[in-house]
Design a protein around this motif. Structure first.
Motif, PDB file in Angstrom:
ATOM      1  N   UNK A 272      89.851   4.974 -11.157  1.00 29.37           N
ATOM      2  CA  UNK A 272      89.725   4.492  -9.738  1.00 29.37           C
ATOM      3  C   UNK A 272      90.108   4.669  -8.756  1.00 29.37           C
ATOM      4  N   UNK A 273      90.033   4.883  -7.413  1.00 25.22           N
ATOM      5  CA  UNK A 273      89.774   5.404  -5.617  1.00 25.22           C
ATOM      6  C   UNK A 273      91.632   5.680  -6.599  1.00 25.22           C
ATOM      7  N   UNK A 274      91.712   6.774  -5.897  1.00 22.93           N
ATOM      8  CA  UNK A 274      93.217   7.388  -5.421  1.00 22.93           C
ATOM      9  C   UNK A 274      94.251   6.935  -3.842  1.00 22.93           C
ATOM     10  N   UNK A 287      90.655  18.531   1.930  1.00 23.96           N
ATOM     11  CA  UNK A 287      89.253  18.147   1.217  1.00 23.96           C
ATOM     12  C   UNK A 287      89.387  16.441   1.455  1.00 23.96           C
ATOM     13  N   UNK A 288      90.786  16.040   0.903  1.00 29.25           N
ATOM     14  CA  UNK A 288      90.734  14.636   1.815  1.00 29.25           C
ATOM     15  C   UNK A 288      91.195  14.525   2.701  1.00 29.25           C
ATOM     16  N   UNK A 289      91.508  14.870   3.956  1.00 31.24           N
ATOM     17  CA  UNK A 289      92.175  14.231   5.129  1.00 31.24           C
ATOM     18  C   UNK A 289      90.669  15.147   5.373  1.00 31.24           C
ATOM     19  N   UNK A 290      89.896  16.487   5.299  1.00 30.50           N
ATOM     20  CA  UNK A 290      88.850  16.353   6.270  1.00 30.50           C
ATOM     21  C   UNK A 290      87.310  15.353   5.738  1.00 30.50           C
ATOM     22  N   UNK A 291      87.255  15.194   4.757  1.00 25.53           N
ATOM     23  CA  UNK A 291      85.933  14.342   4.334  1.00 25.53           C
ATOM     24  C   UNK A 291      85.875  13.041   4.506  1.00 25.53           C
ATOM     25  N   UNK A 296      87.224   9.184   0.873  1.00 26.89           N
ATOM     26  CA  UNK A 296      88.131   7.780   1.411  1.00 26.89           C
ATOM     27  C   UNK A 296      87.451   6.578   2.215  1.00 26.89           C
ATOM     28  N   UNK A 297      85.714   7.123   2.173  1.00 20.94           N
ATOM     29  CA  UNK A 297      85.465   5.877   2.558  1.00 20.94           C
ATOM     30  C   UNK A 297      84.988   4.917   1.917  1.00 20.94           C
ATOM     31  N   UNK A 298      84.072   6.071   0.489  1.00 20.64           N
ATOM     32  CA  UNK A 298      83.990   5.220  -0.716  1.00 20.64           C
ATOM     33  C   UNK A 298      84.384   3.963  -1.637  1.00 20.64           C
ATOM     34  N   UNK A 299      84.850   3.004  -1.982  1.00 23.53           N
ATOM     35  CA  UNK A 299      85.779   2.827  -1.971  1.00 23.53           C
ATOM     36  C   UNK A 299      85.009   2.066  -3.932  1.00 23.53           C
ATOM     37  N   UNK A 326      97.251  11.487 -14.413  1.00 28.76           N
ATOM     38  CA  UNK A 326      97.810  11.432 -13.930  1.00 28.76           C
ATOM     39  C   UNK A 326      97.396  12.177 -11.964  1.00 28.76           C
ATOM     40  N   UNK A 327      96.872  11.197 -11.276  1.00 25.22           N
ATOM     41  CA  UNK A 327      96.936  12.039 -10.343  1.00 25.22           C
ATOM     42  C   UNK A 327      97.237  12.672  -9.381  1.00 25.22           C
TER      43      UNK A 327
END
Lengths: 479, 256
Positions: A272-274, A287-291, A296-299, A326-327
């Motif tokens: 699942x999505x973190x 890469x979370x912040x930049x992309x 982030x867009x994809x669910x 665990x994430x």
């Protein structure tokens, strides 16, 4: 008085050392190798070659010899080799490979590391079940392998060592003999002592397989923690259960880039999505912040890990696995905690010989031995006429006796054959004495604090390192 | 084990004070006295430090290199292992062990630039060959602990971080001596804190008492350090004077 020669067997020195340069060096080199009887080549990587050999002394024990070439012209001994020697020289544990000898050949500037040999590894064990038996690994074996892997890892982590490249082919299992079925963690070329600041993989220009790489690294985390190893153990645990890699992402190899979108995609599809609720520091990962667009867009729907591993969501096995995957690295279970998990306290209990079930009457799997290329000598030269197989290791007439390197053309025609045929290793004698070493207290600065004689005493306590823990350096596999 | 000093190879290899500063028979044959042996080691400690300034490595790498260098000469002769080659090679090896590899050609370049004396000049090939000989001489034990980390933690614990600069400088100077081969690093750190607190007039008596470290050892190390300053009075930038060191180096065979 000089205090030397502990734990790890006395390396180099004495009559084994080779000090000469030039022609004399070559003669001595021969002398050093003469203490071993070469069986053949068993592995190959960017660093050099791995050979199987036997000692000629009283008890013929098997030795794996890892030969490092000079990395590049003018670069001297490869830093990977230096790191591996430096760490292996300090550590000693039943579930970690044992370095038994080091040799330098001054003539061609090559370096040899000799390890106790391990006949199996998790990559081959899993593959045997998947491709030959078409049968899952029995629960006792899975649990014993996992427990011993965690036991070795707990030792490393307690000593501030992060392995950083755990994958099934680096987890060795001893063949027949006194240590049959004992797990050995191998390949410390990427391992780090983490009391000093660590450079990122990116900076070191190192490429490792991405399937076992933790999500924080894929998202660009700069600092390694022991949690990256625990993620890999989770992936390996799942693979032991299902016989296939849990997150089989396609690697982008173009530039040395830690960001691997496909690998993250594979992880998110299963777990699942973190979310920043579950993983607060996520927002700080580059890469979370930049992309925004891809990540982030994809669910992703949480399809449920339990359906992938065929475990009941309430089972202890599933509970342990999900804690490893665990994430948030800070919430991820540690090796020490994992060893205390309920999963290891219920039947079947883990045992020292992971390959032989504790329950009498259960079917014993005869795992094939490692394929040996008997046509390659210590120089890496391949002969056209293969000599007679000197050991019982390579079945007569088997393609596996041929060089992987030399028979690449053949391999392409008969991919299933190369390395596929093995001699079955018959085995009995199981016992259920899982050795749990007492660990020494942690103290990064090695200062006897908390103060007092008692604390010092504890710090001075010797680790009950187990002697004679065979192992063999791993052959690199590129996926 | 790698990160616990008490179980490390470093701890197990600590020597008694009378085991260091022993002149190798081959060097004795060439007329090298114990005092001269000591001077060569001081000179070469400066050499490592000066070279390291050029290639820009961390203090830790310099400290590890110096430790390797000093360990090598508890086992090998300067006659067979030319200190002028061993020194840069120790820096080369330490840079790999400490994960900040410096290329051999860079070292060769700066050596040429900084030391016009031809007997100090070596080729890349020489360094690479010596690297392997050093690995053997060190018996492949490469993990070294230093007083720096415990120093910072102890200063913090004692709440005297204003002594950091002074004590850190003292620790740097301990590498001009063989202390790192004899004492656990945290004891060296304590001795440097002890000296620094005396120099800066800080009362640390209560803190030291509470520590329950062996104060005899701490004081002995402190005396050794103070004696060293007293005896040699070395210019901290230039190191030993040429007229002092050259006659000694001339006793050693230089490369063919």
């Amino acid at each position: 008085m000089r205090r030397e020669g502990f734990g790890v067997a006395r390396v180099g020195g004495g009559g084994l050392g080779c000090v000469g340069v030039g022609d004399g060096g070559r003669a001595r080199q021969q002398r050093w190798l003469q203490q071993y009887e070469l069986v053949g080549k068993i592995g190959e990587g960017t660093y050099g070659l791995v050979f199987l050999a036997r000692t000629k002394q009283h008890r013929k024990s098997s030795i794996a010899i890892k030969k490092f070439k000079q990395s590049k012209e003018g670069d001297g001994v490869s830093p990977t080799a230096i790191r591996e020697i430096m760490l292996l020289r300090e550590i000693s544990h039943e579930n970690v490979v044992k370095l038994v000898n080091v040799h330098i050949n001054h003539a061609d500037m090559s370096l040899y590391l000799a390890f106790d040999y391990a006949e199996h590894d998790l990559y081959e064990i899993i593959r045997h079940h998947r491709e030959k038996l078409n049968l899952s690994i029995n629960p006792y074996t899975v649990k014993s392998l996992l427990w011993q892997l965690l036991n070795g890892l707990n030792y490393l982590h307690s000593n501030w060592i992060i392995h950083r490249d755990l994958k099934p082919s680096n987890i060795l299992v001893m063949g027949e003999g006194e240590e049959h079925g004992v797990v050995k963690i191998a390949d410390f070329g990427l391992a780090r002592i983490y009391q000093a600041p660590l450079k990122t993989l990116y900076e070191n220009g190192v490429v490792v397989t991405i399937w076992y790489r933790a999500p924080e690294l894929l998202l660009g985390a700069k600092h390694y923690t022991t949690a990256v190893d625990m993620w890999a153990v989770g992936c390996i645990f799942a693979e032991l259960l299902t016989l296939k890699p849990l997150f089989q992402g396609v690697e982008v190899k173009a530039t040395p880039n830690p960001f691997q979108l496909d690998q993250l995609d594979k992880i998110f599809k299963v777990l699942g999505h973190p979310t920043t609720e579950k993983w607060p520091t996520l927002v700080h990962l580059p890469h979370w912040a930049n992309d925004q667009q891809h990540i982030q867009g994809h669910k992703y729907e949480n399809t449920g890990l339990h359906t992938f591993v065929h475990l009941a969501p309430k089972s202890p096995a599933f509970d342990l696995l999900s804690k490893m995957l665990e994430y948030d690295p800070r919430k991820r279970i540690t090796a020490a905690q994992a060893l205390e998990h309920e999963y290891f306290r219920m039947d079947p209990l883990p045992g020292r010989n992971a390959l032989v079930p504790s329950q009498p009457g259960e079917k014993i799997v005869n795992y094939p031995g490692r394929p040996v290329d008997t046509t390659t000598d210590f120089e890496g030269t391949t002969s056209i006429q293969p000599p007679q197989p000197p050991s019982g290791n390579a079945p007569p007439g088997s393609v596996s006796a041929q060089s992987v390197a030399a028979s690449r053309a053949v391999a392409r025609q008969m991919p299933a054959m190369v390395g596929g045929q093995r001699i079955p290793a018959a085995s009995m004698a199981a016992f259920n004495a899982a050795a749990q070493p007492g660990m020494v207290g942690l103290n990064p600065a090695n200062i006897p604090m908390p103060r007092g004689a008692a604390a010092q005493q504890q710090l001075r306590r010797k680790d009950p390192g187990v002697m004679q823990n065979p192992g063999y350096p791993q052959q690199k596999r590129r996926f | 084990m790698a990160a616990n000093f008490w179980t490390s190879s470093h701890c197990k290899q600590l020597l008694d004070p009378d085991e260091v500063d022993v002149v190798h028979p081959l060097d004795r044959e060439r007329g090298i006295t114990q005092e001269e042996f000591r001077l060569v080691k001081i000179h070469m400690s400066f050499y490592i430090w000066k070279l390291a300034q050029q290639v820009k490595v961390r203090q830790r790498v310099i400290a590890t290199a110096t430790t390797y260098f000093r360990r090598v000469y508890t086992r090998k002769s300067m006659t067979e292992y030319d200190p002028r080659l061993v020194t840069p090679t120790c820096l080369y090896l330490a840079s790999k062990a400490e994960e900040s590899t410096v290329q051999a050609r860079l070292l060769v370049f700066y050596i040429k630039k900084m030391w016009p004396d031809e007997r100090y000049r070596f080729e890349i090939k020489d360094i690479l060959e010596m690297e392997m000989k050093l690995l053997e001489a060190l018996d492949y034990y490469l993990v070294v602990y230093h007083p720096y980390r415990p120093l910072l933690q102890l200063l913090q614990d004692a709440n005297i971080t204003d002594l950091t600069q002074c004590a850190w400088g003292l620790v740097n100077d301990t590498y001009k001596m063989d202390l790192i081969l004899i004492y656990p690093p945290y004891m060296i750190a304590l001795a440097c804190i002890y000296i620094a607190s005396v120099l800066k007039d800080k009362d640390t008596t209560a803190w030291f008492e509470e520590l329950r470290a062996d104060m005899n050892v701490v004081k002995n190390i402190s005396i050794e350090i103070l004696d060293f300053y007293d005896t040699y009075k070395i210019d901290p930038q230039k190191g030993l004077l040429d007229e002092k060191i050259n006659p000694i180096m001339n006793k050693l065979p230089s490369k063919a």
